[in-house]
Design an enzyme around this catalytic site. Structure first.
Site, mmCIF file in Angstrom:
data_model
loop_
_atom_site.group_PDB
_atom_site.id
_atom_site.type_symbol
_atom_site.label_atom_id
_atom_site.label_comp_id
_atom_site.label_asym_id
_atom_site.label_seq_id
_atom_site.Cartn_x
_atom_site.Cartn_y
_atom_site.Cartn_z
ATOM 1 N N GLU A 110 18.019 -19.618 -7.022
ATOM 2 C CA GLU A 110 17.581 -19.750 -8.295
ATOM 3 C C GLU A 110 15.864 -19.741 -8.318
ATOM 4 O O GLU A 110 15.433 -20.101 -7.474
ATOM 5 C CB GLU A 110 17.865 -20.969 -8.918
ATOM 6 C CG GLU A 110 17.223 -21.551 -10.340
ATOM 7 C CD GLU A 110 17.815 -21.013 -11.436
ATOM 8 O OE1 GLU A 110 17.840 -19.655 -11.646
ATOM 9 O OE2 GLU A 110 18.452 -21.772 -12.341
ATOM 10 N N ASP A 111 15.379 -18.966 -9.454
ATOM 11 C CA ASP A 111 13.888 -18.899 -9.473
ATOM 12 C C ASP A 111 13.233 -20.127 -9.736
ATOM 13 O O ASP A 111 12.353 -20.854 -9.189
ATOM 14 C CB ASP A 111 13.405 -17.939 -10.340
ATOM 15 C CG ASP A 111 13.869 -18.123 -11.702
ATOM 16 O OD1 ASP A 111 14.920 -18.881 -11.887
ATOM 17 O OD2 ASP A 111 13.576 -17.155 -12.728
ATOM 18 N N ASP A 114 14.675 -25.938 -14.647
ATOM 19 C CA ASP A 114 14.048 -26.351 -15.543
ATOM 20 C C ASP A 114 14.588 -27.821 -16.015
ATOM 21 O O ASP A 114 14.749 -28.614 -15.645
ATOM 22 C CB ASP A 114 13.789 -25.512 -16.570
ATOM 23 C CG ASP A 114 12.756 -25.885 -17.833
ATOM 24 O OD1 ASP A 114 12.503 -27.126 -17.764
ATOM 25 O OD2 ASP A 114 12.523 -25.133 -18.560
ATOM 26 N N PHE A 163 4.537 -23.659 -18.216
ATOM 27 C CA PHE A 163 5.363 -22.414 -18.252
ATOM 28 C C PHE A 163 4.758 -21.319 -17.182
ATOM 29 O O PHE A 163 3.552 -21.279 -17.370
ATOM 30 C CB PHE A 163 5.523 -21.851 -19.371
ATOM 31 C CG PHE A 163 6.580 -20.858 -19.637
ATOM 32 C CD1 PHE A 163 7.713 -21.271 -19.918
ATOM 33 C CD2 PHE A 163 6.139 -19.568 -19.452
ATOM 34 C CE1 PHE A 163 8.801 -20.282 -20.105
ATOM 35 C CE2 PHE A 163 7.381 -18.627 -19.409
ATOM 36 C CZ PHE A 163 8.635 -18.859 -19.748
ATOM 37 N N ARG A 176 6.983 -10.242 -14.275
ATOM 38 C CA ARG A 176 7.638 -10.448 -13.040
ATOM 39 C C ARG A 176 6.879 -10.041 -11.928
ATOM 40 O O ARG A 176 7.245 -10.517 -10.899
ATOM 41 C CB ARG A 176 8.918 -9.655 -13.327
ATOM 42 C CG ARG A 176 9.752 -10.381 -14.448
ATOM 43 C CD ARG A 176 11.405 -9.775 -14.224
ATOM 44 N NE ARG A 176 12.009 -9.964 -15.452
ATOM 45 C CZ ARG A 176 12.938 -11.022 -15.733
ATOM 46 N NH1 ARG A 176 12.763 -12.087 -14.879
ATOM 47 N NH2 ARG A 176 13.278 -11.133 -16.800
#
Ligand code: IMP
Length: 204
Positions: A110-111, A114, A163, A176
């Site tokens: 997973e990047d 959150d 963020f 990206r």
């Protein structure tokens, strides 16, 4: 070399701007190598499935897979959450056809974690598909925002509640391709509904 400011100059976003580099490319590279060595040692000679969460996990998975000296297959799943202005809505999973999970040791890549909701849904689905073992490797982890407590075995970096974009992570599909992780600062005057309810403009 792409930098925060060079990309910002050519790829301005109407609802915010790249503010600063949070994790530079060299630090990312070194940490990914460490994680790869740790994973290889933990799984010893097992033949694992590295399951990349699209789209954000592509860069991390590409680098991590090459840092793990084990036999493996690399698989993909797309996870999207549609929740209006909240990040705690339904997660829709799109599996790539032919995914063989039953009896396999699966490492979910997973990047960023959150709220943790995406991982809960993926974990449940993989259990139903009969995975022999499940573990999670997340590049980034926002501890303060975690609403759904979840065991993440491998964490690249715990980060502050900001963020971030770059190294696969996007804002409205932008940024990206930054080689590092940067903080995206929303333009407060441009407040409004946004994609997937996870925008910094609409914090839950
Ligand atoms: P969660 O289900 O709330 O844990 O959200 C995880 C997903 O939301 C990630 O896979 C990302 O796609 C996205 N996300 C959460 N925080 C950020 C961020 O700071 N930048 C970019 N994407 C994010």
């Amino acid at each position: 070399m792409i930098t925060t400011s060079s990309l910002e100059r050519r790829s301005r976003h109407p609802r915010g701007r790249l503010e600063r580099t949070l994790i530079d490319a060299e630090t990312l590279r070194a940490r990914v190598l460490e994680l790869g060595a740790e994973i290889a040692a933990d799984y010893e000679e097992r033949d694992i499935v590295l399951l990349c969460l699209l789209k954000g996990g592509i860069y991390f998975t590409a680098d991590l897979s090459r840092a793990i000296d084990l036999p493996m297959t690399v698989e993909f799943v797309r996870a999207r959450s549609y929740a209006g202005t909240e990040s705690s809505g339904d997660v829709v999973l799109s599996w790539i056809d032919g995914l063989e999970i039953a009896g396999r040791d699966v490492l979910i890549v997973e990047d960023i974690v959150d709220t943790g909701l995406t991982l809960i849904e993926i974990w449940k689905a993989l259990e139903e598909k009969g995975a022999a073992s499940l573990a999670i490797c997340a590049l980034l982890y926002k501890e303060k925002r975690l609403a759904h407590s979840f065991p993440v075995r491998y964490i690249g970096f715990a980060i502050e509640d900001v963020f971030v974009v770059g190294y696969g992570l996007d804002y409205d599909e932008r940024f990206r391709n930054l080689p590092h992780i940067a903080v995206f600062q929303p333009d407060e005057s441009a407040r409004g509904p946004s994609r997937q309810g996870r925008s910094p403009l609409n914090p839950p």
